[in-house]
Design an enzyme around this catalytic site. Structure first.
Site, PDB file in Angstrom:
ATOM      1  N   LYS A  22      34.011  16.786 -31.097  1.00 14.34           N
ATOM      2  CA  LYS A  22      33.537  15.621 -31.847  1.00 14.34           C
ATOM      3  C   LYS A  22      32.552  14.807 -31.012  1.00 14.34           C
ATOM      4  O   LYS A  22      31.447  14.477 -31.472  1.00 14.34           O
ATOM      5  CB  LYS A  22      34.721  14.729 -32.231  1.00 14.34           C
ATOM      6  CG  LYS A  22      34.310  13.384 -32.853  1.00 14.34           C
ATOM      7  CD  LYS A  22      35.516  12.516 -33.134  1.00 14.34           C
ATOM      8  CE  LYS A  22      35.938  11.694 -31.936  1.00 14.34           C
ATOM      9  NZ  LYS A  22      35.315  10.356 -31.915  1.00 14.34           N
ATOM     10  N   ASN A  23      32.937  14.469 -29.787  1.00 18.74           N
ATOM     11  CA  ASN A  23      32.097  13.593 -28.968  1.00 18.74           C
ATOM     12  C   ASN A  23      30.782  14.260 -28.583  1.00 18.74           C
ATOM     13  O   ASN A  23      29.767  13.579 -28.408  1.00 18.74           O
ATOM     14  CB  ASN A  23      32.852  13.158 -27.711  1.00 18.74           C
ATOM     15  CG  ASN A  23      33.979  12.185 -28.028  1.00 18.74           C
ATOM     16  OD1 ASN A  23      33.966  11.539 -29.083  1.00 18.74           O
ATOM     17  ND2 ASN A  23      34.963  12.090 -27.149  1.00 18.74           N
ATOM     18  N   CYS A 118      37.177   2.453 -32.717  1.00 20.69           N
ATOM     19  CA  CYS A 118      38.562   2.097 -32.415  1.00 20.69           C
ATOM     20  C   CYS A 118      38.632   0.821 -31.591  1.00 20.69           C
ATOM     21  O   CYS A 118      37.802   0.565 -30.717  1.00 20.69           O
ATOM     22  CB  CYS A 118      39.241   3.224 -31.627  1.00 20.69           C
ATOM     23  SG  CYS A 118      39.635   4.678 -32.623  1.00 20.69           S
ATOM     24  N   ARG A 123      34.069  -2.172 -24.481  1.00 22.07           N
ATOM     25  CA  ARG A 123      33.048  -1.118 -24.387  1.00 22.07           C
ATOM     26  C   ARG A 123      31.650  -1.675 -24.667  1.00 22.07           C
ATOM     27  O   ARG A 123      30.981  -1.311 -25.627  1.00 22.07           O
ATOM     28  CB  ARG A 123      33.384   0.025 -25.359  1.00 22.07           C
ATOM     29  CG  ARG A 123      34.673   0.721 -25.009  1.00 22.07           C
ATOM     30  CD  ARG A 123      34.846   2.010 -25.757  1.00 22.07           C
ATOM     31  NE  ARG A 123      35.283   1.801 -27.122  1.00 22.07           N
ATOM     32  CZ  ARG A 123      35.561   2.774 -27.976  1.00 22.07           C
ATOM     33  NH1 ARG A 123      35.413   4.024 -27.596  1.00 22.07           N
ATOM     34  NH2 ARG A 123      35.960   2.517 -29.189  1.00 22.07           N
ATOM     35  N   ASP A 308      41.067   9.973 -23.023  1.00 32.08           N
ATOM     36  CA  ASP A 308      41.366  10.381 -24.390  1.00 32.08           C
ATOM     37  C   ASP A 308      42.580  11.293 -24.499  1.00 32.08           C
ATOM     38  O   ASP A 308      42.964  11.685 -25.602  1.00 32.08           O
ATOM     39  CB  ASP A 308      40.152  11.067 -25.020  1.00 32.08           C
ATOM     40  CG  ASP A 308      39.124  10.069 -25.534  1.00 32.08           C
ATOM     41  OD1 ASP A 308      39.417   8.855 -25.537  1.00 32.08           O
ATOM     42  OD2 ASP A 308      38.024  10.489 -25.923  1.00 32.08           O
ATOM     43  N   ARG A 400      39.119  10.926 -38.038  1.00 32.01           N
ATOM     44  CA  ARG A 400      37.922  10.732 -37.221  1.00 32.01           C
ATOM     45  C   ARG A 400      37.810  11.767 -36.118  1.00 32.01           C
ATOM     46  O   ARG A 400      36.721  12.019 -35.602  1.00 32.01           O
ATOM     47  CB  ARG A 400      37.922   9.322 -36.606  1.00 32.01           C
ATOM     48  CG  ARG A 400      37.811   8.192 -37.611  1.00 32.01           C
ATOM     49  CD  ARG A 400      37.670   6.829 -36.921  1.00 32.01           C
ATOM     50  NE  ARG A 400      36.641   6.899 -35.906  1.00 32.01           N
ATOM     51  CZ  ARG A 400      36.846   6.655 -34.621  1.00 32.01           C
ATOM     52  NH1 ARG A 400      38.039   6.329 -34.169  1.00 32.01           N
ATOM     53  NH2 ARG A 400      35.855   6.736 -33.762  1.00 32.01           N
TER      54      ARG A 400
END
Length: 421
Positions: A22-23, A118, A123, A308, A400
């Site tokens: 995903k990232n 999230c 961040r 993560d 997600r």
């Protein structure tokens, strides 16, 4: 609102295919803004975040087509480009900020809303801004939007980041690929997703070296062309499913898994007493005993232990022998899953960036609520071996980052179902 029901059902057995990252995909997709020719991404994950990025790129003027059930994304940006990334789309996902660098490189100006995602910490965008300003961008914050422009285009520069931000590294790489002259990024992020983006950009004609190290050099080119690129395996999904047999018992083979993507994670599993072996198809994980051993964890940028996977490992350590200490050094507010695990019988103490987990012999099913993407899946994992039934609410977070989670876990023997409401 959907919910997921899990009933502890004993050991697991079988294979789980691991999706594309995903990232990585969320950084690769904005690269289509850098060229008039099409960019095709294979092994793309089928996730809500990918749909959000598709929506954002379409709003900017790109054409994104999903092929083969979404596993292949073909995109192009050969028409007029809209330089404004609207709040209503950007607020849904943190990675939306990755259009800033490509828009500046292609157009010389951009207006991008501050992103959402999230709620696991601030961040801030300041590291991104500093990196792009080093290339000659002028960026000002007005009413929640970053207004960025250049005078005569971006220019190569040497820049050292004060933190090895993955997103800022990705924005810098894409922007510098079309900047005039040579750029050097020091203290660059080293994650596999960075290497994957660099490989894609090179396939498009960029001149990049040093990716995977802390110093990356980019020689700017006048234009980039189209390319076809396979998205790298999702190391976070990989680590998550590797923990399923660790918690529930049994043996599972993760198809497409590679140790080099999660070496620090595999080291912790070894210390905990878990067997991880490479196969022709991926990685096989087997629980060597009834209870794993406690281990201490400190989250760090790659190649350290990934933040993560912190929540998922905590779920496993809840029933370990002994006491484990987890230190979160990447994001604040990332122990929000701890109170929900405690509802299931875990013994956890949280003090600032430290969580102390005293292993208990058994967890018990309970109604729990997901607070973010990785917290969501940590509750599902814990429920695999809990007594009775666990109901996980607010599971839209899972969509997600996890493709067909219920189907994948059911296929190896988990008693899990999604209730649509």
């Amino acid at each position: 609102m959907d919910r997921i029901i899990v009933r502890g059902n004993g050991p697991l057995s079988g294979q789980i295919p691991i999706a594309g990252a995903k990232n990585a995909c969320l950084a690769l997709m904005p690269a289509t803004l850098l060229s008039e020719e099409p960019l095709t991404l294979t092994n793309a994950p089928r996730l809500s975040d990918i749909r959000t990025m598709t929506e954002l790129l379409a709003s900017l003027g790109a054409e994104v087509t999903q092929l083969q059930g979404g596993k292949v994304l073909a995109s192009g940006c050969h028409g007029e480009i809209n330089p404004v990334a609207d709040y209503e789309i950007v607020r849904k996902m943190r990675a939306s900020n990755l259009v800033l660098g490509p828009l500046l490189a292609r157009l010389g100006h951009a207006v991008v809303s501050l992103p959402g995602g999230c709620a696991i910490g601030a961040r801030p965008m300041d590291i991104h801004i500093e990196a792009l300003e080093a290339l000659g961008a002028q960026i000002e914050l007005k009413e929640g939007y970053l207004h960025a422009k250049t005078q005569g285009g971006l220019k190569g520069a040497v820049h050292e980041m004060r933190f090895a931000s993955v997103g800022a590294t990705e924005n810098f790489l894409m922007a510098a690929s079309l900047a005039k002259g040579t750029s050097v990024l020091k203290n660059a992020a080293r994650e596999p997703e960075i290497v994957d983006l660099a490989n894609c950009l090179r396939a498009m004609g960029a001149q990049i070296s040093g990716d995977g190290t802390s110093t990356i050099e980019i020689q700017g080119v006048d234009l980039l062309h189209g390319a076809t690129h396979p998205v790298v395996t999702d190391r976070i999904e990989l680590g998550t499913y590797m923990l399923a047999p660790v918690i529930a018992g049994g043996e599972v083979e993760c198809i497409g898994g590679r140790i080099d993507l999660i070496a620090a994670f595999c080291e912790k599993l070894d210390l905990a007493g878990i067997s991880v072996t490479e196969t022709d198809k991926g990685l096989k994980v087997k629980n060597r005993g009834d209870r794993i051993k406690a281990v201490d964890v400190v989250t760090e940028p790659f190649p350290g232990f990934p933040t993560d996977l912190q929540a998922q490992l905590m779920a496993a350590l809840c029933t370990a022998e002994g006491t484990s200490v987890l230190e979160e050094k990447i994001f604040e507010n990332r122990f929000m899953h701890a109170p929900e695990l405690m509802r299931m019988g875990a013994n956890i103490e949280v003090h600032g960036g430290h969580a102390t987990v005293h292993g208990v012999s058994k967890m018990k099913g309970a109604p729990v609520m997901a607070t973010d993407l990785r917290a969501s899946v940590s509750l599902i994992l814990a429920a695999l071996a809990a007594e009775g039934e666990t109901e996980v609410r607010r599971v839209y977070h899972l969509d997600r980052g996890y493709e067909r989670l219920v189907r994948k876990l059911s296929a190896v023997g988990a008693d899990i179902e999604r209730i649509h409401e």
